[in-house]
Design a protein around this motif. Sequence first.
Motif, PDB file in Angstrom:
ATOM      1  N   THR A   1       0.847  -1.207   0.000  1.00 26.69           N
ATOM      2  CA  THR A   1       0.000   0.000   0.000  1.00 26.69           C
ATOM      3  C   THR A   1       0.872   1.243   0.000  1.00 26.69           C
ATOM      4  OG1 THR A   1      -1.587  -1.246   1.291  1.00 26.69           O
ATOM      5  CG2 THR A   1      -1.933   1.127   1.208  1.00 26.69           C
ATOM      6  N   ALA A   2       1.911   1.238   0.851  1.00 22.03           N
ATOM      7  CA  ALA A   2       2.788   2.418   0.936  1.00 22.03           C
ATOM      8  C   ALA A   2       3.448   2.689  -0.419  1.00 22.03           C
ATOM      9  CB  ALA A   2       3.839   2.194   2.011  1.00 22.03           C
ATOM     10  N   LEU A   3       3.908   1.635  -1.094  1.00 25.78           N
ATOM     11  CA  LEU A   3       4.582   1.824  -2.386  1.00 25.78           C
ATOM     12  C   LEU A   3       3.591   2.309  -3.447  1.00 25.78           C
ATOM     13  CD1 LEU A   3       6.911  -1.332  -2.479  1.00 25.78           C
ATOM     14  CD2 LEU A   3       7.590   1.027  -2.112  1.00 25.78           C
ATOM     15  N   ARG A   4       2.376   1.763  -3.387  1.00 25.18           N
ATOM     16  CA  ARG A   4       1.351   2.157  -4.362  1.00 25.18           C
ATOM     17  C   ARG A   4       1.037   3.642  -4.185  1.00 25.18           C
ATOM     18  NH1 ARG A   4      -2.176  -1.511  -3.131  1.00 25.18           N
ATOM     19  NH2 ARG A   4      -1.036  -3.156  -4.192  1.00 25.18           N
ATOM     20  N   ARG A   5       0.859   4.047  -2.939  1.00 25.36           N
ATOM     21  CA  ARG A   5       0.539   5.463  -2.645  1.00 25.36           C
ATOM     22  C   ARG A   5       1.646   6.385  -3.136  1.00 25.36           C
ATOM     23  NH1 ARG A   5      -1.824   4.672   3.031  1.00 25.36           N
ATOM     24  NH2 ARG A   5      -3.971   4.167   2.520  1.00 25.36           N
ATOM     25  N   ALA A   6       2.890   5.895  -2.991  1.00 23.41           N
ATOM     26  CA  ALA A   6       4.034   6.736  -3.376  1.00 23.41           C
ATOM     27  C   ALA A   6       4.306   6.649  -4.882  1.00 23.41           C
ATOM     28  CB  ALA A   6       5.259   6.306  -2.591  1.00 23.41           C
ATOM     29  N   GLY A   7       3.500   5.854  -5.597  1.00 26.48           N
ATOM     30  CA  GLY A   7       3.671   5.720  -7.052  1.00 26.48           C
ATOM     31  C   GLY A   7       4.945   4.985  -7.432  1.00 26.48           C
TER      32      GLY A   7
ATOM     33  N   ASP B   1       5.972   2.166  -8.744  1.00 24.77           N
ATOM     34  CA  ASP B   1       5.468   0.989  -9.443  1.00 24.77           C
ATOM     35  C   ASP B   1       6.533  -0.080  -9.669  1.00 24.77           C
ATOM     36  OD1 ASP B   1       3.106   2.271  -9.479  1.00 24.77           O
ATOM     37  OD2 ASP B   1       3.271   2.988 -11.552  1.00 24.77           O
ATOM     38  N   GLN B   2       7.748   0.378  -9.952  1.00 23.25           N
ATOM     39  CA  GLN B   2       8.804  -0.607 -10.234  1.00 23.25           C
ATOM     40  C   GLN B   2       9.119  -1.449  -8.996  1.00 23.25           C
ATOM     41  OE1 GLN B   2      12.009   1.518 -12.044  1.00 23.25           O
ATOM     42  NE2 GLN B   2      12.516  -0.263 -13.311  1.00 23.25           N
ATOM     43  N   LEU B   3       9.179  -0.788  -7.868  1.00 22.00           N
ATOM     44  CA  LEU B   3       9.454  -1.512  -6.623  1.00 22.00           C
ATOM     45  C   LEU B   3       8.305  -2.465  -6.300  1.00 22.00           C
ATOM     46  CD1 LEU B   3      11.025   1.223  -4.323  1.00 22.00           C
ATOM     47  CD2 LEU B   3      12.153  -0.683  -5.459  1.00 22.00           C
ATOM     48  N   LEU B   4       7.091  -1.996  -6.571  1.00 20.93           N
ATOM     49  CA  LEU B   4       5.908  -2.813  -6.339  1.00 20.93           C
ATOM     50  C   LEU B   4       5.983  -4.085  -7.183  1.00 20.93           C
ATOM     51  CD1 LEU B   4       3.403  -2.407  -4.626  1.00 20.93           C
ATOM     52  CD2 LEU B   4       2.276  -1.356  -6.562  1.00 20.93           C
ATOM     53  N   GLU B   5       6.409  -3.885  -8.414  1.00 19.79           N
ATOM     54  CA  GLU B   5       6.543  -5.013  -9.338  1.00 19.79           C
ATOM     55  C   GLU B   5       7.580  -6.019  -8.805  1.00 19.79           C
ATOM     56  OE1 GLU B   5       5.305  -7.261 -12.029  1.00 19.79           O
ATOM     57  OE2 GLU B   5       4.321  -5.338 -11.653  1.00 19.79           O
ATOM     58  N   SER B   6       8.704  -5.492  -8.262  1.00 20.57           N
ATOM     59  CA  SER B   6       9.747  -6.398  -7.766  1.00 20.57           C
ATOM     60  C   SER B   6       9.230  -7.204  -6.565  1.00 20.57           C
ATOM     61  CB  SER B   6      11.014  -5.627  -7.407  1.00 20.57           C
ATOM     62  OG  SER B   6      10.833  -4.949  -6.189  1.00 20.57           O
ATOM     63  N   LEU B   7       8.294  -6.639  -5.827  1.00 19.41           N
ATOM     64  CA  LEU B   7       7.712  -7.374  -4.696  1.00 19.41           C
ATOM     65  C   LEU B   7       6.798  -8.488  -5.181  1.00 19.41           C
ATOM     66  CD1 LEU B   7       6.551  -4.984  -1.847  1.00 19.41           C
ATOM     67  CD2 LEU B   7       8.515  -6.496  -1.928  1.00 19.41           C
ATOM     68  N   ARG B   8       6.102  -8.219  -6.284  1.00 16.66           N
ATOM     69  CA  ARG B   8       5.150  -9.225  -6.798  1.00 16.66           C
ATOM     70  C   ARG B   8       5.833 -10.552  -7.091  1.00 16.66           C
ATOM     71  NH1 ARG B   8       2.085  -5.195  -9.721  1.00 16.66           N
ATOM     72  NH2 ARG B   8       0.548  -4.531  -8.180  1.00 16.66           N
TER      73      ARG B   8
END
Length: 298
Positions: free
Chosen positions: A78-84, A86-93
Motif C-alpha cells: 500500500t505504501a509503495l502504491r501510494r508513493a507511485g 510501481d517498479q518496486l511494487l513489481e519487484s515485490l510481486r
Amino acid sequence: MKIRKVTKAVFPVAGLGTRFLPATKSIPKEIMTLVDRPLIQYAIDEARAAGIKEFIFVTSRGKSALEDYFDQSPELETALRRAGKDQLLESLRETNMDSGAIAYVRQNRPLGLGHAVWCAKRLIGNEPFAVLLPDDVIAAEKPCLQQMVEAYERTGGNMVAAMEVPAEKTASYGVLDVAEDLGSIVQVKGMVEKPKAGEAPSNLAVIGRYILSPRVLSNLNKLKSGTGGEIQLTDAIAEEAKEPGRVFGFRFRGHRYDCGSKAGFLQATVAFGLARPDLHDEFAAYLTELMAMQKAAQ
Ligand code: G1P
C-alpha cells in the motif's frame, strides 16, 4: 514411453549456514542477497521458468524469515502504491507465492541432504520431481532447470546437472561414474559422494539441480548414513544407476557460482552486479580503478 511432466520442486533450506556466521546467526543463508535479491529468489525464478507449479521447502528452526519473504506484505505494498513506486511494487510481486503453491516441511534433525529430500516424501507423492540447492546459483541464457527438463523429456529416468571439476576438487562433490558419454548427456552407472582426489570415478561433478523419479524416495527409505555420517541423496540416486538407462548426467550451458562458499558468493556478487544495466557503468569503473590501485601498490 510416457514421461510425466515435472511440476513439483523441493528446496532443501534446512542447513545451519555455519560458513556464513555470524550473519547466519539471525538470517537464513538463503535470504542473503546477491545485489538485491536473496539467493532463494534465483532458485525460485529458475524453477518457475522450468514449469514448476508447486514449491516445497524443507526448513528447520530459525528459518521463519523465509516464510515471511514469500508472503504478501499488504502494508508495504500500500505504501509503495501510494508513493507511485510501481517498479518496486513489481519487484515485490515476484516474491509473492500463491498460498496453495507453496508448502513447508521441517527437517527436525540435520541428517543430510538425502534425509531432507525424504522429508518432502508425502508432498511429492508418486511423481517425478525436481530438487534445487539454492547455494548453487547458475547464470545461464536459458535457465539450467529448463535445459534439464527439455533433455529429460527425451530421456526420462533421473537427471542430475553435471560439470567438469579439477581432479583435486572431487572431495567437494558427488561424482559420476560414466557408462557412456554422449556429449551434453552422459549415461551414468554409479555415483560417489565426495570421493578423495585420485579416488573419483571421473571428474564430472554433480551440481545442485536434479530431476528425480519417486523411486529415489523409496531408496531413501532404506538408506543408512553414508559419507560424513549423513544420509546422502547421491547414494539413493546411485542405487538407480545400477540399472542402465536410469540415470543421466547433464552438462548444462551456463556458469555456476558456489554461493555456499565465501569466495563463490563474492564472485557471484561481482558478476551479478556487473550484469545489471542500472549498476554496470558505475560498478565497472570502480572495479577498474580498484585493480589499477592494487597494481600500483604492488
Ligand atoms: C551437495 C551434494 C553433492 C553435490 C553438491 C553440489 O553437497 O551432496 O553431491 O555435488 O551439493 O553443490 P554439499 O555442497 O551440500 O555438501
